[in-house]
Write a protein that holds these residues in place. Structure first.
Motif, PDB file in Angstrom:
ATOM      1  N   GLN A  47       0.831  -1.199   0.000  1.00 55.01           N
ATOM      2  CA  GLN A  47       0.000   0.000   0.000  1.00 55.01           C
ATOM      3  C   GLN A  47       0.870   1.257   0.000  1.00 55.01           C
ATOM      4  N   VAL A  48       0.210   2.407  -0.103  1.00 54.18           N
ATOM      5  CA  VAL A  48       0.883   3.687  -0.259  1.00 54.18           C
ATOM      6  C   VAL A  48       1.635   4.071   1.003  1.00 54.18           C
ATOM      7  N   GLU A  49       2.866   4.545   0.835  1.00 53.80           N
ATOM      8  CA  GLU A  49       3.631   5.068   1.957  1.00 53.80           C
ATOM      9  C   GLU A  49       3.162   6.484   2.292  1.00 53.80           C
ATOM     10  N   PRO A  50       3.292   6.912   3.550  1.00 55.95           N
ATOM     11  CA  PRO A  50       2.908   8.281   3.904  1.00 55.95           C
ATOM     12  C   PRO A  50       3.685   9.307   3.091  1.00 55.95           C
ATOM     13  N   ALA A  51       3.024  10.375   2.732  1.00 57.47           N
ATOM     14  CA  ALA A  51       3.643  11.401   1.894  1.00 57.47           C
ATOM     15  C   ALA A  51       4.610  12.258   2.694  1.00 57.47           C
ATOM     16  N   ALA A  52       5.708  12.645   2.042  1.00 58.98           N
ATOM     17  CA  ALA A  52       6.654  13.561   2.672  1.00 58.98           C
ATOM     18  C   ALA A  52       6.290  15.003   2.380  1.00 58.98           C
ATOM     19  N   ASN A  53       5.608  15.231   1.279  1.00 55.95           N
ATOM     20  CA  ASN A  53       5.258  16.584   0.879  1.00 55.95           C
ATOM     21  C   ASN A  53       3.747  16.734   0.805  1.00 55.95           C
ATOM     22  N   ALA A  54       3.240  17.321  -0.257  1.00 50.83           N
ATOM     23  CA  ALA A  54       1.803  17.536  -0.388  1.00 50.83           C
ATOM     24  C   ALA A  54       1.433  17.521  -1.855  1.00 50.83           C
ATOM     25  N   PRO A  55       0.178  17.145  -2.173  1.00 50.64           N
ATOM     26  CA  PRO A  55      -0.253  17.152  -3.580  1.00 50.64           C
ATOM     27  C   PRO A  55      -0.161  18.549  -4.180  1.00 50.64           C
ATOM     28  N   ALA A  56       0.049  18.580  -5.488  1.00 49.45           N
ATOM     29  CA  ALA A  56       0.261  19.847  -6.176  1.00 49.45           C
ATOM     30  C   ALA A  56      -1.022  20.666  -6.278  1.00 49.45           C
ATOM     31  N   MET A  57      -0.853  21.984  -6.168  1.00 52.94           N
ATOM     32  CA  MET A  57      -1.965  22.915  -6.348  1.00 52.94           C
ATOM     33  C   MET A  57      -1.436  24.185  -7.010  1.00 52.94           C
ATOM     34  N   TRP A  58      -2.255  24.742  -7.893  1.00 51.02           N
ATOM     35  CA  TRP A  58      -1.889  25.952  -8.622  1.00 51.02           C
ATOM     36  C   TRP A  58      -2.950  27.039  -8.400  1.00 51.02           C
ATOM     37  N   GLN A  59      -2.573  28.262  -8.775  1.00 49.25           N
ATOM     38  CA  GLN A  59      -3.487  29.398  -8.644  1.00 49.25           C
ATOM     39  C   GLN A  59      -3.479  30.234  -9.919  1.00 49.25           C
ATOM     40  N   ILE A  60      -4.648  30.692 -10.290  1.00 49.77           N
ATOM     41  CA  ILE A  60      -4.822  31.665 -11.378  1.00 49.77           C
ATOM     42  C   ILE A  60      -5.544  32.858 -10.771  1.00 49.77           C
ATOM     43  N   ALA A  61      -5.095  34.056 -11.068  1.00 50.15           N
ATOM     44  CA  ALA A  61      -5.737  35.218 -10.449  1.00 50.15           C
ATOM     45  C   ALA A  61      -5.689  36.416 -11.387  1.00 50.15           C
ATOM     46  N   ASP A  62      -6.767  37.208 -11.361  1.00 45.65           N
ATOM     47  CA  ASP A  62      -6.768  38.527 -11.971  1.00 45.65           C
ATOM     48  C   ASP A  62      -7.242  39.515 -10.903  1.00 45.65           C
ATOM     49  N   GLU A  63      -7.680  40.699 -11.316  1.00 46.44           N
ATOM     50  CA  GLU A  63      -7.994  41.739 -10.340  1.00 46.44           C
ATOM     51  C   GLU A  63      -9.160  41.393  -9.415  1.00 46.44           C
ATOM     52  N   ASP A  64     -10.086  40.519  -9.853  1.00 49.33           N
ATOM     53  CA  ASP A  64     -11.244  40.244  -9.001  1.00 49.33           C
ATOM     54  C   ASP A  64     -11.634  38.768  -8.932  1.00 49.33           C
ATOM     55  N   THR A  65     -10.799  37.886  -9.487  1.00 52.04           N
ATOM     56  CA  THR A  65     -11.120  36.451  -9.490  1.00 52.04           C
ATOM     57  C   THR A  65      -9.871  35.647  -9.149  1.00 52.04           C
ATOM     58  N   THR A  66     -10.033  34.671  -8.280  1.00 54.18           N
ATOM     59  CA  THR A  66      -8.967  33.718  -7.963  1.00 54.18           C
ATOM     60  C   THR A  66      -9.496  32.313  -8.199  1.00 54.18           C
ATOM     61  N   ILE A  67      -8.729  31.508  -8.929  1.00 61.13           N
ATOM     62  CA  ILE A  67      -9.111  30.128  -9.204  1.00 61.13           C
ATOM     63  C   ILE A  67      -7.968  29.218  -8.784  1.00 61.13           C
ATOM     64  N   TYR A  68      -8.259  28.268  -7.903  1.00 58.73           N
ATOM     65  CA  TYR A  68      -7.294  27.251  -7.501  1.00 58.73           C
ATOM     66  C   TYR A  68      -7.505  25.997  -8.338  1.00 58.73           C
ATOM     67  N   LEU A  69      -6.396  25.363  -8.729  1.00 57.21           N
ATOM     68  CA  LEU A  69      -6.430  24.090  -9.458  1.00 57.21           C
ATOM     69  C   LEU A  69      -5.783  23.027  -8.585  1.00 57.21           C
ATOM     70  N   PHE A  70      -6.553  22.057  -8.160  1.00 52.60           N
ATOM     71  CA  PHE A  70      -6.040  21.008  -7.289  1.00 52.60           C
ATOM     72  C   PHE A  70      -6.257  19.660  -7.949  1.00 52.60           C
TER      73      PHE A  70
END
Length: 319
Positions: A47-70
């Motif tokens: 089975q899966v070993e415990p993670a040392a880091n964290a899953p990847a996540m990104w951000q897109i942003a303009d002057e009034d909108t923020t979108i996270y990509l997970f």
């Protein structure tokens, strides 16, 4: 090591599809019975070993909108911890959660209806009847290794049999939708958080259903010779995902689709391009949006980020 026939678990695609868990009553019974038969055969898989880091996540942003990509995995074992740090903060600060499908009871009914209409062979045809003698021998031999009778799949079209097979193996080895990322996120959002979806049931499953039968059979038979090896590869995928190793995930994709460009187009590239268009349109509406979708869509060439870049939209990796 072949990874291709495990790409669509969402249930079916652990990393690519979120619709595979919804079956009609008959298909649920079939899958459950086959899963029970397979449990003993896959119990020793590491089975899966415990993670040392964290899953990847990104951000897109303009002057009034923020979108996270997970990037997500739709089924997970019990021992993978990922809902911490930036992911929790991003979701807490979002007014909308977006997934591939909005997994409501109505959507699950749509999936079951689609499968009933498009996932089963016409009366008088069988899955093994579509195969050559060589293909049938490989199919039956692979299923024998996990004690699953081949008649389990006889009435299924090859694309749907691929999804059911992947789910049987995943759940028999301890991966469950209850621990999957989208399911957990649904329990974390507030009552006022809005919901939206990147796709419809038709757009998500239609690409597989419309593939030529020969291509569907290739999709099913890739990896069936050694199903246990496929489960080991699933463990590798989750380890890479939970450590945020996007480059290594991209390498898996390259190996998987090297000889099957049609499958890559249907499972990934067409959808990635469409999602980039969805995101571009959403940037016109103020607010904070958390998008949770299959991790492989955010890795490698022709990723969602690549299609966003073609539209002049920059993404910033947060973790």
């Amino acid at each position: 090591m072949n990874f291709r026939n495990l790409l669509p678990t969402a249930a079916a695609a652990l990393a690519l599809f979120s619709a595979g868990c919804a079956y009609s009553q008959d298909e649920t019974y079939i899958a459950a019975a086959a899963e029970e038969a397979a449990v003993q055969e896959v119990a020793e898989v590491v089975q899966v070993e415990p993670a040392a880091n964290a899953p990847a996540m990104w951000q897109i942003a303009d002057e009034d909108t923020t979108i996270y990509l997970f990037g997500t995995v739709h089924l997970l074992p019990d021992d993978v911890e990922w809902y911490t740090g930036d992911v929790k903060a991003a979701l807490d600060g979002s007014d909308t959660l977006v997934t591939e499908l909005n997994l409501t009871p109505e959507t699950e009914a749509e999936v079951a209806q689609f499968i009933g209409q498009n996932g089963m062979l016409p009366q008088g045809q069988t899955l093994r009847g579509l195969m050559s003698d060589e293909q049938k021998a490989a199919f039956e031999g692979g299923l024998a290794k996990i004690n699953v009778p081949p008649e389990t799949f006889d009435q299924m079209e090859p694309w749907f049999a691929s999804i059911v097979m992947a789910q049987i193996l995943a759940q028999a080895s301890g991966f469950t939708p209850e621990k999957g990322v989208e399911t957990v996120l649904e329990t974390k959002i507030g009552e006022d958080t809005k919901r939206a979806a990147l796709e419809t049931v038709e757009s998500q499953l239609g690409g597989l259903d419309s593939m030529p039968i020969d291509a569907q059979l290739d999709f099913l038979l890739e990896g069936i010779e050694d199903p246990i090896e496929g489960i080991e590869m699933l463990n590798t995928l989750v380890e890479l995902w939970s450590d945020g190793k996007v480059v290594e995930l991209a390498d898996l994709l390259d190996d998987a689709f090297e000889t099957n460009p049609l499958l890559a187009e249907r499972l990934l590239y067409n959808r990635n391009s469409a999602w980039a268009g969805w995101i571009e349109d959403r940037l016109d509406t103020p607010g904070t949006v958390f998008i949770a979708a299959g991790a492989l869509h955010f890795a490698g060439e022709k990723s969602v980020q690549d299609y966003l870049a073609q539209r002049g939209i920059e993404t910033e990796r947060l973790q």
